[in-house]
Design an enzyme around this catalytic site. Structure first.
Site, PDB file in Angstrom:
ATOM      1  N   GLY A 243       0.587  -5.586   0.464  1.00 37.90           N
ATOM      2  CA  GLY A 243      -0.500  -5.776  -0.491  1.00 37.90           C
ATOM      3  C   GLY A 243      -0.042  -6.390  -1.791  1.00 37.90           C
TER       4      GLY A 243
ATOM      5  CB  ALA B 214      -0.922  -0.003   1.212  1.00 39.56           C
TER       6      ALA B 214
ATOM      7  CD  GLU C  31      -2.528  -8.409   2.201  1.00 39.85           C
ATOM      8  OE1 GLU C  31      -3.355  -8.791   3.053  1.00 39.85           O
ATOM      9  OE2 GLU C  31      -2.217  -7.210   2.044  1.00 39.85           O
TER      10      GLU C  31
ATOM     11  CD  GLU D 268       0.963  -5.697   5.332  1.00 35.55           C
ATOM     12  OE1 GLU D 268       0.505  -5.727   4.177  1.00 35.55           O
ATOM     13  OE2 GLU D 268       1.657  -6.627   5.812  1.00 35.55           O
TER      14      GLU D 268
ATOM     15  CG  ASP E   1      44.064   9.613  18.403  1.00 44.92           C
ATOM     16  OD1 ASP E   1      44.619  10.271  19.316  1.00 44.92           O
ATOM     17  OD2 ASP E   1      42.970   9.036  18.562  1.00 44.92           O
TER      18      ASP E   1
END
Length: 733
Positions: free
Chosen positions: A124, A66, A127, A149, A353
């Site tokens: 989705g 989605a 799905e 989701e 350093d």
């Protein structure tokens, strides 16, 4: 149709190509849903179409699910017509059920439907594939299939909670959906939700062959007599339901409604036919989407995070800054981590350093990470060697020449930072940026050592750098928009999320984060059992207990900061009972926290806490040994409100100005209850400013003025105004 193209071949097989225009990845938008209805009607009614193969027109994959950005905007509200709660819920259900109804119509169209997956199918997208009768995937281990989701507070709403358990079993499906786990094509085939794995580029051919050979295909659950093999009333299914409920309660502390609703969907839906099951899922989807958790998580963890990770808070009109070479000064734990993430991003890195040995030790940090990744197969030896070759350890500041940016990561001493600033700027180009990695020291003060304060900015990393995704950028008084933009470009290049704050001691994250352990100490001083404090802290959504956080920061560090702040505010530090407690722990008992193996906790050789130190009883009289639900609720409010009120003060003082930065920063920087969507979403969505102020006043009356709402909160409460409305980020998002 705008998003689908149909080509019917000589055998009557319709190749349906899913291709959303103007997007790099297919997502399910309102337009796609309307087209799916039309597509299904066409497939069902056109006698020339004997079967269907759905595929993607995108090289990026099939479909990522989605469009949550569009969903978030719809969630902002349509006030065009006042409706009763019942009417709103009915409209939401019908809107939610549309996709389920459409995919079910496609599934029962009387013609075979297959899907050819050359790339990812998530949410989705998967799905849609599950609603097809046959699923063919390309043999590529990098392809991902999943239902993620739950990670943004939702549940699958297009049949995922019903078809997946029917295909792979309740227990396997529940674990996959609850965790939002991804599966490769081969893993998906082993589980049973991918039917066939074929060489890349041949999925359409294989899908067409299956469609041609199976003209009367139906879904397994549409065969007469079908039953879910491990539904709740079978021995295995019953155990899975009970065990799943217990596991979710333990792992989420009941803070995430989506997980509970997912279990309910599966439990209820697998007892009834698929058509009823899909209606159950849509009902729970609407119920979940309406929770403040879902609204907050979608907005912050997806929409805002995505916007900020693409430079959504970057000053406009400034050309992109190419960061090719960066010098890091200070090869300690923080500097070494910064050097690693830079080299990993392809940036030439000079690691400086005071001694060559110290600089080499800093580079060795990267080598350890690289060696581990190579041994686990995450990285080839050649790529690892290339990464390490980008880091040049040295003591020679002249190597700074040609750097686009300098990150100073030395000890938190203004004098030391001033010294290295002057040494570095002698070799730094006119347009280069100087960034100081500091968690508390005011940037404007540090910039006084610079001959070019407009190019000076705070770049606050979090430890361990390679794992923490946030960088806090701090504007000094003279920092220009151009410098901010350049710093954002740098942060994006190293694949971190930037937030922008203004100069103030402690800035945003350190200042607000400190209120959580501070409130834990307040509870301890009141005589609340340490175990109760720690357990409630974790159960309200924080990553660890408040006292354990104090140990992790360092009790000696907290003591030093407390004394410094007391001096700045001309206060007597010794008169504060909390300070006396800290002095006793550090100075009398030598308990400095996790790094010393003893603090509020005792620690094992592996650095993990073993138990709370029993010696606390010498100083603290435990008065509260039980924690009934009402006390847990009260302590939860104290922990969360204390942090949120400090965030509101930051807005009033102009330390932070964008609710997106505030929400994302609170989750990524110090782990504020992720289910809430962040501190600001907790105020806006869980309470509303009016009720929040009323409750904060009650807490202040009972526990002290640290809970007292500021003027900004009171003004907003009077207007019933949210932070996202007042500060305009809703439009920006």
């Amino acid at each position: 149709m705008e998003n689908f193209k149909i080509d019917v071949d000589g055998d009557g097989i319709a190749l349906v190509t899913f291709d959303v225009p103007g997007r790099s990845m297919n997502t399910i938008t309102g337009s796609v849903m309307r087209d799916l209805v039309q597509l299904t009607d066409t497939v069902k009614s056109d006698d020339k179409i004997k079967g269907v193969v759905i595929t993607s027109g995108k090289a990026s994959g099939f479909c990522a699910g989605a469009d949550l950005g569009e969903m978030n905007q719809r969630g902002a509200g349509d006030a065009s017509a006042p409706k009763s709660e019942e009417e709103k819920l009915k409209a939401q259900f019908e809107g939610s059920f549309t996709l389920n109804k459409t995919l079910r119509a496609l599934e029962t169209c009387g013609k075979p439907v297959a899907v050819a997956l050359e790339g990812l199918a998530l949410g989705g997208g998967l799905e849609i594939a599950l609603a097809c009768h046959y699923r063919v995937a390309a043999d590529n281990p990098k392809i991902k299939f999943g239902l993620p989701e739950a990670k943004v507070g939702l549940l699958p709403g297009a049949g995922g909670t019903q078809r997946l358990p029917r295909l792979i079993g309740v227990q396997n499906a529940a674990m996959m959906i609850l965790q939002g786990a991804d599966k490769s094509p081969q893993e998906a085939k082993s589980l049973g939700f991918i039917n066939e794995v074929v060489p890349a580029g041949t999925t359409v051919e294989a899908a067409k062959a299956w469609v041609k050979a199976n003209p009367k295909a139906v879904a397994p659950w549409d065969v007469k007599g079908y039953k879910v093999k491990d539904h709740p009333f079978t021995p295995g299914g019953g155990m899975a339901s009970v065990g799943g409920n217990a596991m979710v309660s333990k792992q989420t502390n009941l803070n995430y409604p989506a997980q509970r609703h997912i279990l309910s969907c599966i439990y209820e839906g697998t007892q009834v036919p698929i058509d009823a099951a899909l209606r159950i899922e849509s009902r729970y989807f609407v119920k979940t989407a309406n929770t403040p958790q879902a609204k907050g998580m979608i907005r912050s963890l997806f929409v805002s995070m995505q916007a900020l990770s693409k430079g959504g808070n970057r000053p406009q009109g400034i050309p992109e800054y190419a960061v090719k070479k960066v010098a890091v000064i200070g090869a300690g734990l923080m500097g070494a981590g910064i050097a690693y993430v830079q080299a990993k991003a392809g940036i030439e890195t000079v690691l400086l350093d005071v001694s060559q040995e110290a600089a080499e030790k800093g580079k060795a940090y990267s080598k350890r990470i690289v060696d581990k990744d190579v041994s686990r197969g995450k990285l080839t030896k050649e790529k690892g060697d290339e990464l390490l070759a980008r880091i040049t350890p040295s003591t020679d500041y002249a190597l700074i020449k040609g750097s686009d940016l300098v990150v100073e990561a030395v000890f938190e001493s203004p004098a030391l930072k001033a010294e290295v600033t002057k040494k570095a700027e002698a070799f730094l180009g006119e347009t280069a940026v100087f960034g100081s990695n500091t968690s508390t020291l005011p940037i404007t003060g540090l910039a006084e050592a610079s001959v070019r304060p407009k190019n000076f900015i705070g770049i606050h990393f979090f430890s361990p750098v390679e794992r923490m995704g946030l960088v806090e950028l701090i504007r000094g008084k003279d920092t220009t928009d151009e410098t901010v933009a350049k710093a954002i470009d740098y942060v994006l290049k190293i694949k971190k999320t930037p937030i922008i704050v203004n100069d103030f001691r402690g800035f945003y994250t350190s200042r607000c984060f400190g209120t959580y352990p501070a409130e834990g100490v307040e509870m301890l001083m009141e005589g609340i059992a340490p175990a109760i404090i720690e357990n409630v802290g974790r159960q309200c959504g924080m990553p660890m207990g408040a006292l354990e956080v104090s140990d992790s920061v360092g009790l000696d560090t907290a003591l030093k900061i407390g004394k410094t702040n007391a001096e700045l505010n001309q206060q007597d530090y010794k008169k504060d009972p909390r300070a006396a407690m800290l002095s006793w722990l550090v100075e009398d008992k030598g308990r400095v926290g996790r790094k010393g193996g003893k603090g509020y906790y005792e620690y094992g050789d592996d650095g993990k806490p073993t138990r709370i130190w029993p010696g606390l009883a010498e100083k603290i009289e435990v008065k509260t040994k039980e924690c009934p639900p009402a006390l847990k609720e009260e302590l939860t409010k104290r922990f969360l409100f204390r942090q949120c009120i400090e965030v509101a003060r930051c807005f009033e003082e102009g330390v932070i100005t964008d609710p997106r930065d505030a929400d994302v920063g609170s989750i990524l920087a110090w782990g504020f209850a992720p289910y809430s969507g962040g501190c600001i979403s907790y105020i806006d969505l869980f309470w509303g400013t009016k009720k929040f102020v009323e409750e904060a006043d009650r807490l202040a009356d009972k526990y002290g003025d640290r809970f007292r709402p500021n003027k900004l909160l009171r003004d907003m409460a009077a207007k019933n105004e949210s932070f996202y409305e007042r500060f305009g980020a809703k439009k920006a998002a």
